[in-house]
Scaffold this motif. Structure first.
Motif, PDB file in Angstrom:
ATOM      1  N   SER A  91      36.816  56.677  38.509  1.00  0.00           N
ATOM      2  CA  SER A  91      35.859  57.709  38.115  1.00  0.00           C
ATOM      3  C   SER A  91      35.123  57.242  36.876  1.00  0.00           C
ATOM      4  N   GLN A  92      33.957  57.845  36.677  1.00  0.00           N
ATOM      5  CA  GLN A  92      33.129  57.470  35.545  1.00  0.00           C
ATOM      6  C   GLN A  92      32.306  58.674  35.118  1.00  0.00           C
ATOM      7  N   VAL A  93      32.329  58.958  33.835  1.00  0.00           N
ATOM      8  CA  VAL A  93      31.490  60.011  33.269  1.00  0.00           C
ATOM      9  C   VAL A  93      30.132  59.386  32.978  1.00  0.00           C
ATOM     10  N   ASP A  94      29.053  60.126  33.299  1.00  0.00           N
ATOM     11  CA  ASP A  94      27.719  59.562  33.078  1.00  0.00           C
ATOM     12  C   ASP A  94      27.404  59.482  31.587  1.00  0.00           C
ATOM     13  N   GLU A  95      26.321  58.804  31.272  1.00  0.00           N
ATOM     14  CA  GLU A  95      25.944  58.567  29.871  1.00  0.00           C
ATOM     15  C   GLU A  95      25.744  59.848  29.077  1.00  0.00           C
ATOM     16  N   SER A  96      25.267  60.888  29.730  1.00  0.00           N
ATOM     17  CA  SER A  96      25.025  62.151  29.027  1.00  0.00           C
ATOM     18  C   SER A  96      26.316  62.911  28.753  1.00  0.00           C
ATOM     19  N   GLY A  97      27.377  62.547  29.468  1.00  0.00           N
ATOM     20  CA  GLY A  97      28.644  63.256  29.315  1.00  0.00           C
ATOM     21  C   GLY A  97      28.677  64.578  30.054  1.00  0.00           C
ATOM     22  N   GLU A  98      27.665  64.849  30.850  1.00  0.00           N
ATOM     23  CA  GLU A  98      27.541  66.129  31.535  1.00  0.00           C
ATOM     24  C   GLU A  98      28.153  66.144  32.931  1.00  0.00           C
ATOM     25  N   CYS A  99      28.353  64.991  33.542  1.00  0.00           N
ATOM     26  CA  CYS A  99      28.916  64.979  34.888  1.00  0.00           C
ATOM     27  C   CYS A  99      29.698  63.687  35.096  1.00  0.00           C
ATOM     28  N   LYS A 100      30.426  63.658  36.182  1.00  0.00           N
ATOM     29  CA  LYS A 100      31.208  62.470  36.503  1.00  0.00           C
ATOM     30  C   LYS A 100      31.047  62.146  37.975  1.00  0.00           C
ATOM     31  N   THR A 101      31.361  60.910  38.298  1.00  0.00           N
ATOM     32  CA  THR A 101      31.396  60.461  39.681  1.00  0.00           C
ATOM     33  C   THR A 101      32.796  59.933  39.947  1.00  0.00           C
ATOM     34  N   VAL A 102      33.410  60.444  40.997  1.00  0.00           N
ATOM     35  CA  VAL A 102      34.696  59.936  41.459  1.00  0.00           C
ATOM     36  C   VAL A 102      34.412  59.196  42.754  1.00  0.00           C
ATOM     37  N   TRP A 103      34.989  58.021  42.907  1.00  0.00           N
ATOM     38  CA  TRP A 103      34.666  57.190  44.056  1.00  0.00           C
ATOM     39  C   TRP A 103      35.936  56.569  44.621  1.00  0.00           C
ATOM     40  N   PHE A 104      35.828  56.172  45.883  1.00  0.00           N
ATOM     41  CA  PHE A 104      36.865  55.333  46.480  1.00  0.00           C
ATOM     42  C   PHE A 104      36.193  54.341  47.401  1.00  0.00           C
ATOM     43  N   GLU A 105      36.892  53.250  47.648  1.00  0.00           N
ATOM     44  CA  GLU A 105      36.395  52.226  48.551  1.00  0.00           C
ATOM     45  C   GLU A 105      37.482  51.842  49.542  1.00  0.00           C
ATOM     46  N   LEU A 106      37.035  51.470  50.709  1.00  0.00           N
ATOM     47  CA  LEU A 106      37.905  50.869  51.718  1.00  0.00           C
ATOM     48  C   LEU A 106      37.238  49.552  52.096  1.00  0.00           C
ATOM     49  N   ARG A 107      37.899  48.458  51.727  1.00  0.00           N
ATOM     50  CA  ARG A 107      37.342  47.129  52.026  1.00  0.00           C
ATOM     51  C   ARG A 107      37.428  46.844  53.519  1.00  0.00           C
ATOM     52  N   SER A 108      36.495  46.060  53.995  1.00  0.00           N
ATOM     53  CA  SER A 108      36.463  45.702  55.417  1.00  0.00           C
ATOM     54  C   SER A 108      37.706  44.958  55.848  1.00  0.00           C
ATOM     55  N   ASP A 109      38.284  44.155  54.956  1.00  0.00           N
ATOM     56  CA  ASP A 109      39.472  43.376  55.313  1.00  0.00           C
ATOM     57  C   ASP A 109      40.774  44.120  55.028  1.00  0.00           C
ATOM     58  N   ASP A 110      40.678  45.350  54.556  1.00  0.00           N
ATOM     59  CA  ASP A 110      41.862  46.143  54.223  1.00  0.00           C
ATOM     60  C   ASP A 110      42.145  47.091  55.375  1.00  0.00           C
ATOM     61  N   HIS A 111      43.300  46.973  55.940  1.00  0.00           N
ATOM     62  CA  HIS A 111      43.656  47.815  57.073  1.00  0.00           C
ATOM     63  C   HIS A 111      44.573  48.953  56.662  1.00  0.00           C
ATOM     64  N   ALA A 112      44.472  49.381  55.411  1.00  0.00           N
ATOM     65  CA  ALA A 112      45.285  50.496  54.930  1.00  0.00           C
ATOM     66  C   ALA A 112      45.019  51.723  55.777  1.00  0.00           C
ATOM     67  N   GLY A 113      46.056  52.381  56.152  1.00  0.00           N
ATOM     68  CA  GLY A 113      45.924  53.619  56.901  1.00  0.00           C
ATOM     69  C   GLY A 113      45.671  53.430  58.381  1.00  0.00           C
ATOM     70  N   VAL A 114      45.442  52.207  58.826  1.00  0.00           N
ATOM     71  CA  VAL A 114      45.204  51.969  60.247  1.00  0.00           C
ATOM     72  C   VAL A 114      46.526  51.583  60.881  1.00  0.00           C
ATOM     73  N   THR A 115      46.944  52.372  61.814  1.00  0.00           N
ATOM     74  CA  THR A 115      48.197  52.098  62.494  1.00  0.00           C
ATOM     75  C   THR A 115      47.929  51.956  63.978  1.00  0.00           C
ATOM     76  N   GLN A 116      48.881  51.429  64.667  1.00  0.00           N
ATOM     77  CA  GLN A 116      48.710  51.214  66.095  1.00  0.00           C
ATOM     78  C   GLN A 116      49.990  51.661  66.802  1.00  0.00           C
ATOM     79  N   PHE A 117      49.838  52.294  67.930  1.00  0.00           N
ATOM     80  CA  PHE A 117      50.962  52.695  68.754  1.00  0.00           C
ATOM     81  C   PHE A 117      50.783  52.050  70.110  1.00  0.00           C
ATOM     82  N   THR A 118      51.828  51.395  70.581  1.00  0.00           N
ATOM     83  CA  THR A 118      51.798  50.787  71.910  1.00  0.00           C
ATOM     84  C   THR A 118      52.944  51.366  72.699  1.00  0.00           C
ATOM     85  N   ALA A 119      52.642  51.883  73.880  1.00  0.00           N
ATOM     86  CA  ALA A 119      53.698  52.485  74.723  1.00  0.00           C
ATOM     87  C   ALA A 119      54.183  51.476  75.752  1.00  0.00           C
TER      88      ALA A 119
END
Length: 129
Positions: free
Chosen positions: A101-129
């Motif tokens: 997260s980052q507060v803007d220069e004015s100090g009046e608001c903030k931005t919260v962010w997240f990223e998911l990289r293309s090579d990151d398979h976090a949260g991706v699961t597979q089920f094979t029956a």
């Protein structure tokens, strides 16, 4: 229900549509939409409108940002099972490739962010029956 919480479902749908248009596969899209839901819920719970949601997709990563009019940055908690909430930032921390997260220069608001990289398979699961 507080009127601000009604903004979460439309934000989820909007993000899902943008991610689908960008060609993000459904299993990654589901994870991203979950994280968008947590991000926007946290913003409407702890800030004042408007909340501005941005989605940026490139070859290396997907970045989602929520900007709100509150300067307090999010707190990563390990909420006990008996708590009714407090897990949104924890989920983002565990499932995203990176976040911050980052507060803007004015100090009046903030931005919260997240990223998911293309090579990151976090949260991706597979089920094979």
């Amino acid at each position: 229900m507080d009127p601000h919480y009604r903004a979460v479902a439309p934000a989820r749908h909007w993000a899902a549509d943008r991610l689908a248009e960008a060609g993000i596969p459904p299993e990654r899209r589901d994870l991203l939409v979950l994280l968008v839901s947590e991000l926007v819920t946290n913003a409407v719970e702890h800030a004042w409108p408007p909340v501005i949601l941005r989605v940026d997709v490139d070859d290396e990563r997907i970045r989602v940002e929520a900007t709100d009019s509150h300067r307090d940055e999010p707190v990563l908690r390990d909420a006990p099972p008996t708590d009714g909430g407090g897990r949104g930032v924890w989920l983002i921390d565990r499932l995203a490739s990176d976040w911050g997260s980052q507060v803007d220069e004015s100090g009046e608001c903030k931005t919260v962010w997240f990223e998911l990289r293309s090579d990151d398979h976090a949260g991706v699961t597979q089920f094979t029956a």
